[in-house]
Design a protein around this motif. Structure first.
Motif, PDB file in Angstrom:
ATOM      1  N   SER A 183       0.804  -1.225   0.000  1.00  0.00           N
ATOM      2  CA  SER A 183       0.000   0.000   0.000  1.00  0.00           C
ATOM      3  C   SER A 183       0.834   1.270   0.000  1.00  0.00           C
ATOM      4  N   ALA A 186      -5.155  -7.831   5.080  1.00  0.00           N
ATOM      5  CA  ALA A 186      -4.691  -9.005   5.821  1.00  0.00           C
ATOM      6  C   ALA A 186      -3.403  -8.680   6.585  1.00  0.00           C
ATOM      7  N   ALA A 203      18.154  -4.533   0.179  1.00  0.00           N
ATOM      8  CA  ALA A 203      18.258  -3.106  -0.133  1.00  0.00           C
ATOM      9  C   ALA A 203      19.030  -2.371   0.954  1.00  0.00           C
TER      10      ALA A 203
HETATM   11  P1  NDP Z   1       6.761   0.923   4.677  1.00  0.00           P
HETATM   12  O1  NDP Z   1       6.638   1.008   6.169  1.00  0.00           O
HETATM   13  O2  NDP Z   1       6.790   2.171   3.876  1.00  0.00           O
HETATM   14  O3  NDP Z   1       5.562  -0.019   4.129  1.00  0.00           O
HETATM   15  C1  NDP Z   1       5.331  -1.251   4.699  1.00  0.00           C
HETATM   16  C2  NDP Z   1       4.170  -1.914   3.988  1.00  0.00           C
HETATM   17  O4  NDP Z   1       3.934  -3.178   4.604  1.00  0.00           O
HETATM   18  C3  NDP Z   1       2.872  -1.144   4.108  1.00  0.00           C
HETATM   19  O5  NDP Z   1       2.068  -1.389   2.981  1.00  0.00           O
HETATM   20  C4  NDP Z   1       2.235  -1.754   5.355  1.00  0.00           C
HETATM   21  O6  NDP Z   1       0.843  -1.511   5.343  1.00  0.00           O
HETATM   22  C5  NDP Z   1       2.603  -3.218   5.145  1.00  0.00           C
HETATM   23  N1  NDP Z   1       2.655  -4.044   6.349  1.00  0.00           N
HETATM   24  C6  NDP Z   1       3.390  -3.839   7.461  1.00  0.00           C
HETATM   25  N2  NDP Z   1       3.153  -4.812   8.359  1.00  0.00           N
HETATM   26  C7  NDP Z   1       2.259  -5.653   7.781  1.00  0.00           C
HETATM   27  C8  NDP Z   1       1.609  -6.844   8.211  1.00  0.00           C
HETATM   28  N3  NDP Z   1       1.817  -7.368   9.423  1.00  0.00           N
HETATM   29  N4  NDP Z   1       0.749  -7.446   7.347  1.00  0.00           N
HETATM   30  C9  NDP Z   1       0.519  -6.936   6.113  1.00  0.00           C
HETATM   31  N5  NDP Z   1       1.100  -5.821   5.671  1.00  0.00           N
HETATM   32  C10 NDP Z   1       1.957  -5.173   6.500  1.00  0.00           C
HETATM   33  O7  NDP Z   1       8.038   0.014   4.405  1.00  0.00           O
HETATM   34  P2  NDP Z   1       9.151   0.100   3.245  1.00  0.00           P
HETATM   35  O8  NDP Z   1       8.501   0.252   1.922  1.00  0.00           O
HETATM   36  O9  NDP Z   1      10.202   1.046   3.685  1.00  0.00           O
HETATM   37  O10 NDP Z   1       9.780  -1.362   3.384  1.00  0.00           O
HETATM   38  C11 NDP Z   1       9.251  -2.491   2.718  1.00  0.00           C
HETATM   39  C12 NDP Z   1      10.178  -3.661   2.991  1.00  0.00           C
HETATM   40  O11 NDP Z   1      11.499  -3.319   2.567  1.00  0.00           O
HETATM   41  C13 NDP Z   1      10.283  -4.050   4.466  1.00  0.00           C
HETATM   42  O12 NDP Z   1      10.324  -5.445   4.589  1.00  0.00           O
HETATM   43  C14 NDP Z   1      11.609  -3.439   4.893  1.00  0.00           C
HETATM   44  O13 NDP Z   1      12.205  -4.143   5.944  1.00  0.00           O
HETATM   45  C15 NDP Z   1      12.417  -3.576   3.604  1.00  0.00           C
HETATM   46  N6  NDP Z   1      13.534  -2.637   3.505  1.00  0.00           N
HETATM   47  C16 NDP Z   1      13.316  -1.274   3.523  1.00  0.00           C
HETATM   48  C17 NDP Z   1      14.380  -0.402   3.403  1.00  0.00           C
HETATM   49  C18 NDP Z   1      14.201   1.092   3.390  1.00  0.00           C
HETATM   50  O14 NDP Z   1      15.203   1.823   3.485  1.00  0.00           O
HETATM   51  N7  NDP Z   1      13.004   1.621   3.262  1.00  0.00           N
HETATM   52  C19 NDP Z   1      15.757  -0.909   3.293  1.00  0.00           C
HETATM   53  C20 NDP Z   1      15.863  -2.350   3.281  1.00  0.00           C
HETATM   54  C21 NDP Z   1      14.790  -3.166   3.381  1.00  0.00           C
HETATM   55  P3  NDP Z   1      -0.057  -1.594   6.692  1.00  0.00           P
HETATM   56  O15 NDP Z   1       0.709  -0.864   7.761  1.00  0.00           O
HETATM   57  O16 NDP Z   1      -1.357  -0.959   6.314  1.00  0.00           O
HETATM   58  O17 NDP Z   1      -0.201  -3.053   6.991  1.00  0.00           O
END
Ligand code: NDP
Length: 262
Positions: free
Chosen positions: A16, A64, A186
């Motif tokens: 999202s 979910a 990343a």
């Molecule tokens: P964001 O916090 O921007 O987005 C996280 C997404 O995951 C949202 O859509 C959130 O929606 C969803 N989410 C979180 N928990 C759950 C859950 N229990 N069930 C379903 N959906 C869930 O994260 P990023 O885009 O920054 O990161 C995405 C991935 O990349 C992560 O795994 C992170 O560890 C990894 N990453 C990020 C880096 C960065 O610098 N940004 C670097 C390295 C890795 P909602 O809260 O509505 O559920």
């Protein structure tokens, strides 16, 4: 380059906002139909509708929690309703902040469920769909922290490291069904969450959040900048495609020079 992704069906968790949303857009731009999952329904449904309209693909929103068995079952069922998935991207995850000495068992368990069990359960449910369709691609969005830890988030480091090993192990098991499994690590990717944190941390000292982010980039990445979600999504899109047909059981770093080892 035609990536041959038109008409494929991709499941993306955490789709999202941030990286997951950028991957969803990147695949939609190639004509891939989508099953998008997150906990917050309003934002997810709005993005699914926007992507479907913009790219002329179908985009199903599944509200979910991937850290629960029920949440992963709902995602598996939604993919089955579309005829089964060709691509699974385990992206949902979040950073942590603790010390090993102080963090309770419950916190370790919560991150294990979110970063590892979600991937285990989705693989168990979706790999059989892929097998019936002749093969597929599973990708894990771990982190550079899986091999190069940040001191303030031991639970994140350990659970992402486990996810990276799960990816390798699963790859060996599933390649016989023509399912390619890979992991992406990343570095610093500029998502709205980073901006929110930077604004909070600088609110009482003049509000120079951009300066704060620049200092983080200067400290960690030899490129001295954050990557964009789109730069990372490009790698996921390529690895999803047949163009990456010999990419099997590996971890690909996309980190702007942050990794300090070879
Ligand atoms: P964001 O916090 O921007 O987005 C996280 C997404 O995951 C949202 O859509 C959130 O929606 C969803 N989410 C979180 N928990 C759950 C859950 N229990 N069930 C379903 N959906 C869930 O994260 P990023 O885009 O920054 O990161 C995405 C991935 O990349 C992560 O795994 C992170 O560890 C990894 N990453 C990020 C880096 C960065 O610098 N940004 C670097 C390295 C890795 P909602 O809260 O509505 O559920």
């Amino acid at each position: 380059m035609d990536l041959g992704l038109r008409g494929k069906i991709a499941v993306i968790t955490g789709a999202s906002v941030g990286i997951g949303l950028a991957i969803a857009e990147g695949l939609a731009a190639e004509g891939t139909d989508l099953v998008l999952a997150a906990r917050g329904g309003e934002r997810l449904e709005a993005e699914a509708a926007r992507i479907a309209e913009k790219y002329g693909v179908s985009a199903t929103a599944v509200v979910a929690d991937v850290a629960t068995a029920g949440g992963t079952e709902a995602i598996i069922a939604a993919a089955a309703e579309k005829g089964g998935a060709d691509i699974l991207i385990n992206n949902a995850g979040t950073g942590s902040n603790e010390t090993v000495m102080e963090a309770p068992d419950e916190k370790w368990q919560a991150y294990w469920d979110l970063h590892v069990m979600a991937a285990v359960r989705l693989a168990r449910g979706i790999a059989p769909q892929m097998k019936r369709r002749g093969g597929g691609v599973i990708m894990h969005n771990a982190s550079i922290c899986a091999v190069q830890p940040l001191w303030y988030e031991p639970i994140y480091n350990v659970s992402k490291s486990a996810l990276m090993m799960f990816s390798k192990t699963l790859s060996t098991e599933l390649i016989q069904d023509n399912i390619r499994v890979n992991c992406v690590n990343a570095g610093l990717i500029l998502t709205p969450d980073w901006i929110k944190t930077a604004k909070q941390l600088t609110a009482e000292t003049g509000g120079n959040w951009e300066g704060y982010l620049q200092a983080v980039a200067n400290e960690h990445a030899s490129s001295k900048r954050f990557g964009t979600p789109e730069e990372l999504a490009n790698v996921f899109v390529f690895l999803s495609s047949e163009r990456a047909s010999y990419c099997i059981g590996s971890t690909y770093f996309v980190d702007g020079g942050m990794l300090k080892t070879i």
